[in-house]
Motif scaffolding. Structure first.
Motif, PDB file in Angstrom:
ATOM      1  N   HIS A 109       0.718  -1.196   0.200  1.00 28.09           N
ATOM      2  CA  HIS A 109      -0.050  -0.005  -0.056  1.00 28.09           C
ATOM      3  C   HIS A 109       0.729   1.287  -0.037  1.00 28.09           C
ATOM      4  CE1 HIS A 109      -3.128   2.472   2.301  1.00 28.09           C
ATOM      5  NE2 HIS A 109      -3.626   2.464   1.222  1.00 28.09           N
ATOM      6  N   ASN A 110       1.265   1.624   1.004  1.00 26.43           N
ATOM      7  CA  ASN A 110       2.089   2.861   1.353  1.00 26.43           C
ATOM      8  C   ASN A 110       3.282   2.802   1.981  1.00 26.43           C
ATOM      9  OD1 ASN A 110       0.985   5.257   0.347  1.00 26.43           O
ATOM     10  ND2 ASN A 110      -0.927   5.120   1.789  1.00 26.43           N
ATOM     11  N   HIS A 111       4.261   3.868   1.876  1.00 24.57           N
ATOM     12  CA  HIS A 111       5.610   3.946   2.519  1.00 24.57           C
ATOM     13  C   HIS A 111       5.973   5.326   2.616  1.00 24.57           C
ATOM     14  CE1 HIS A 111       9.312   2.751   4.037  1.00 24.57           C
ATOM     15  NE2 HIS A 111       9.746   2.013   3.292  1.00 24.57           N
ATOM     16  N   PRO A 112       5.124   6.163   3.412  1.00 28.08           N
ATOM     17  CA  PRO A 112       5.301   7.686   3.370  1.00 28.08           C
ATOM     18  C   PRO A 112       6.713   8.279   3.680  1.00 28.08           C
ATOM     19  CG  PRO A 112       4.011   6.611   5.385  1.00 28.08           C
ATOM     20  CD  PRO A 112       4.014   5.628   4.491  1.00 28.08           C
ATOM     21  N   THR A 113       7.301   7.292   4.543  1.00 28.14           N
ATOM     22  CA  THR A 113       8.470   7.875   4.981  1.00 28.14           C
ATOM     23  C   THR A 113       9.892   7.720   3.914  1.00 28.14           C
ATOM     24  OG1 THR A 113       9.472   6.016   6.152  1.00 28.14           O
ATOM     25  CG2 THR A 113       8.224   7.774   7.534  1.00 28.14           C
ATOM     26  N   GLN A 114       9.650   6.574   3.093  1.00 28.41           N
ATOM     27  CA  GLN A 114      10.425   6.456   2.187  1.00 28.41           C
ATOM     28  C   GLN A 114      10.218   7.458   0.684  1.00 28.41           C
ATOM     29  OE1 GLN A 114      12.895   4.107   1.258  1.00 28.41           O
ATOM     30  NE2 GLN A 114      13.267   5.456  -0.464  1.00 28.41           N
ATOM     31  N   THR A 115       9.053   7.828   0.739  1.00 25.70           N
ATOM     32  CA  THR A 115       8.366   8.982  -0.038  1.00 25.70           C
ATOM     33  C   THR A 115       8.950  10.380   0.217  1.00 25.70           C
ATOM     34  OG1 THR A 115       6.613   7.796  -0.867  1.00 25.70           O
ATOM     35  CG2 THR A 115       6.413  10.279  -1.153  1.00 25.70           C
ATOM     36  N   LEU A 116       8.965  10.713   1.677  1.00 29.29           N
ATOM     37  CA  LEU A 116       9.652  11.897   2.011  1.00 29.29           C
ATOM     38  C   LEU A 116      11.159  12.048   1.606  1.00 29.29           C
ATOM     39  CD1 LEU A 116       7.767  12.119   5.620  1.00 29.29           C
ATOM     40  CD2 LEU A 116       7.246  13.407   3.392  1.00 29.29           C
ATOM     41  N   GLN A 129      22.562   7.556  -7.598  1.00 31.82           N
ATOM     42  CA  GLN A 129      22.200   8.244  -6.393  1.00 31.82           C
ATOM     43  C   GLN A 129      21.535   7.559  -5.397  1.00 31.82           C
ATOM     44  OE1 GLN A 129      23.706  11.062  -5.427  1.00 31.82           O
ATOM     45  NE2 GLN A 129      24.751  11.529  -7.467  1.00 31.82           N
ATOM     46  N   TYR A 130      21.494   6.084  -5.536  1.00 36.66           N
ATOM     47  CA  TYR A 130      20.481   5.443  -4.733  1.00 36.66           C
ATOM     48  C   TYR A 130      21.367   5.386  -3.106  1.00 36.66           C
ATOM     49  CZ  TYR A 130      22.756   2.396  -8.076  1.00 36.66           C
ATOM     50  OH  TYR A 130      23.586   2.029  -9.154  1.00 36.66           O
ATOM     51  N   PHE A 131      22.374   5.415  -3.189  1.00 32.75           N
ATOM     52  CA  PHE A 131      23.118   5.151  -1.786  1.00 32.75           C
ATOM     53  C   PHE A 131      23.098   6.623  -1.361  1.00 32.75           C
ATOM     54  CE2 PHE A 131      25.110   1.456  -4.056  1.00 32.75           C
ATOM     55  CZ  PHE A 131      24.673   0.316  -3.011  1.00 32.75           C
ATOM     56  N   THR A 132      23.171   7.626  -2.034  1.00 35.34           N
ATOM     57  CA  THR A 132      23.146   9.144  -1.336  1.00 35.34           C
ATOM     58  C   THR A 132      21.467   9.204  -0.912  1.00 35.34           C
ATOM     59  OG1 THR A 132      24.247   9.996  -3.136  1.00 35.34           O
ATOM     60  CG2 THR A 132      22.917  11.465  -2.039  1.00 35.34           C
ATOM     61  N   GLN A 133      20.604   8.668  -1.649  1.00 41.46           N
ATOM     62  CA  GLN A 133      19.262   8.573  -1.003  1.00 41.46           C
ATOM     63  C   GLN A 133      19.089   7.979   0.046  1.00 41.46           C
ATOM     64  OE1 GLN A 133      17.096   6.111  -3.989  1.00 41.46           O
ATOM     65  NE2 GLN A 133      15.321   6.649  -3.386  1.00 41.46           N
ATOM     66  N   ALA A 134      19.582   6.695   0.327  1.00 41.86           N
ATOM     67  CA  ALA A 134      19.424   5.938   1.556  1.00 41.86           C
ATOM     68  C   ALA A 134      20.104   6.792   2.837  1.00 41.86           C
ATOM     69  CB  ALA A 134      20.210   4.565   1.508  1.00 41.86           C
ATOM     70  N   LYS A 135      21.477   7.395   2.443  1.00 46.75           N
ATOM     71  CA  LYS A 135      21.932   8.078   3.451  1.00 46.75           C
ATOM     72  C   LYS A 135      21.242   9.404   3.861  1.00 46.75           C
ATOM     73  CE  LYS A 135      26.864   8.898   3.492  1.00 46.75           C
ATOM     74  NZ  LYS A 135      27.959   9.500   2.654  1.00 46.75           N
ATOM     75  N   LYS A 136      20.388  10.209   2.788  1.00 50.57           N
ATOM     76  CA  LYS A 136      19.624  11.190   3.268  1.00 50.57           C
ATOM     77  C   LYS A 136      18.317  10.780   4.215  1.00 50.57           C
ATOM     78  CE  LYS A 136      21.087  14.303  -0.480  1.00 50.57           C
ATOM     79  NZ  LYS A 136      21.529  15.403   0.554  1.00 50.57           N
ATOM     80  N   ALA A 137      17.877   9.609   4.177  1.00 50.19           N
ATOM     81  CA  ALA A 137      16.693   9.088   4.553  1.00 50.19           C
ATOM     82  C   ALA A 137      16.717   9.414   6.222  1.00 50.19           C
ATOM     83  CB  ALA A 137      16.588   7.815   4.559  1.00 50.19           C
TER      84      ALA A 137
END
Ligand code: NCD
Length: 315
Positions: free
Chosen positions: A127-134, A281-289
């Motif tokens: 369904h949803n994964h809002p914190t991944q979206t943020l 940029q997927y590892f950057t994305q994981a870091k920014k989470a």
């Protein structure tokens, strides 16, 4: 009390504020190092996770708070038959905020109705994964400088991929975002997203099968894993799992400034030789989470850090 169940729980202005707070935290972490002193985050994960659970824990620790929780349903009383509603009611006495992941759609929402503390949906089924979206919004904004007027290709398992569903719901609120939905016929976006989100919002979108054809148009390529755990039979999964594999060769026709994102974990859909491409940029994305989750925890707990008060550094 405020919970976070869907990215739409926040207005566009509130999301802007959250992004601004995340950016300030990323730039001035010391200022926030004691913002959650004495507060506890419970992580209730009924489904596997690496990034989401650990980045939530890291977020709370970096804010000076503490964490407790469980990482699988078998290590909690769910294995004895306890409902999420009862579990969260009890956890309300142990923690100040709770992040919950569950294989059943809507379980965190049910939990939130019985909770005395803010509940964050850390992924509910397909369904949803809002914190991944943020995190995705924050990463796109940081890397391409805007959240409007760009073309995004979402590729892979658009049927079961909850990150895709949440991201589309969030992005249709910005102007000029064009969606290219790249998937095999069997893994197309569910009709409730196509009709009630994309069509209703008036967003422009196309549904295609070829990643190669879409590539030159994209500003953002959002790759996804085929969601093995949501398939009814293994054969279908095996047939579809390697349908898209992004390689160095396939990156050639892409724009020089395109960015490749992926919520991770990656299985085969991005070849490791793409990792060195500056557009990956997927590892950057994981870091920014972690900065986004810090901003969310502060917001839901109603904690404001006064920028005028200097905070002790490195402690
Ligand atoms: C995603 C999820 O759990 O939906 N992972 C994550 O939280 N970063 C994506 C996935 O599992 O494929």
């Amino acid at each position: 009390m405020r919970h976070c169940m869907s990215p739409l729980d926040f207005s566009v202005d509130e999301i802007d504020e959250l992004m601004g707070l995340a950016a300030d935290i990323e730039e001035n972490p010391a200022k926030y190092a004691h913002a959650c002193d004495g507060k506890r985050l419970a992580t209730c994960f009924y489904e596997p996770s690496t990034r989401t659970r650990l980045s939530f824990e890291s977020a709370m620790l970096r804010l000076g708070g503490q964490t407790l929780g469980f990482a699988s349903a078998d290590s909690s009383s769910a294995s004895k038959g306890e409902s999420v509603a009862d579990t969260v009611r009890v956890i309300s006495g142990y923690a100040d905020i709770c992040a919950m992941r569950h294989p059943k759609e809507g379980a965190p929402l049910v939990a939130s109705t019985k909770s005395e503390i803010p509940v964050i949906n850390a992924g509910d089924g397909g369904h949803n994964h809002p914190t991944q979206t943020l995190t995705d919004l924050y990463t796109i904004h940081s890397l391409i400088g805007r959240l409007d007027n760009f073309t995004i290709g979402l590729c892979g398992d658009l049927k079961f991929g909850r990150t895709v569903h949440s991201l589309i719901s969030a992005l249709v609120r910005y102007t000029g975002v064009h969606f290219i939905l790249i998937s095999p016929e069997e893994l197309k976006i569910p009709s409730y997203i196509r009709e009630d989100v994309l069509r209703r919002s008036g967003a422009t979108f196309e549904e295609v099968e070829s990643l190669e054809d879409a590539m030159p148009q994209l500003d953002v390529l959002y790759m996804t894993r085929v969601q093995k755990e949501r398939f009814f039979n293994e054969e279908d999964y095996v047939r579809l799992k390697d349908r898209y594999i992004l390689t160095k060769e396939k990156m050639k026709p892409a724009k020089e400034k395109m960015i490749v994102l992926h919520p991770l974990p990656r299985v085969n859909e991005i070849s490791v030789d793409v990792d060195d491409d500056p557009r990956a940029q997927y590892f950057t994305q994981a870091k920014k989470a972690v900065f986004v989750r810090m901003a969310l925890i502060l917001t839901l707990l109603g904690i404001q850090v006064d920028p005028a008060i200097p905070q002790p550094s490195n402690s």
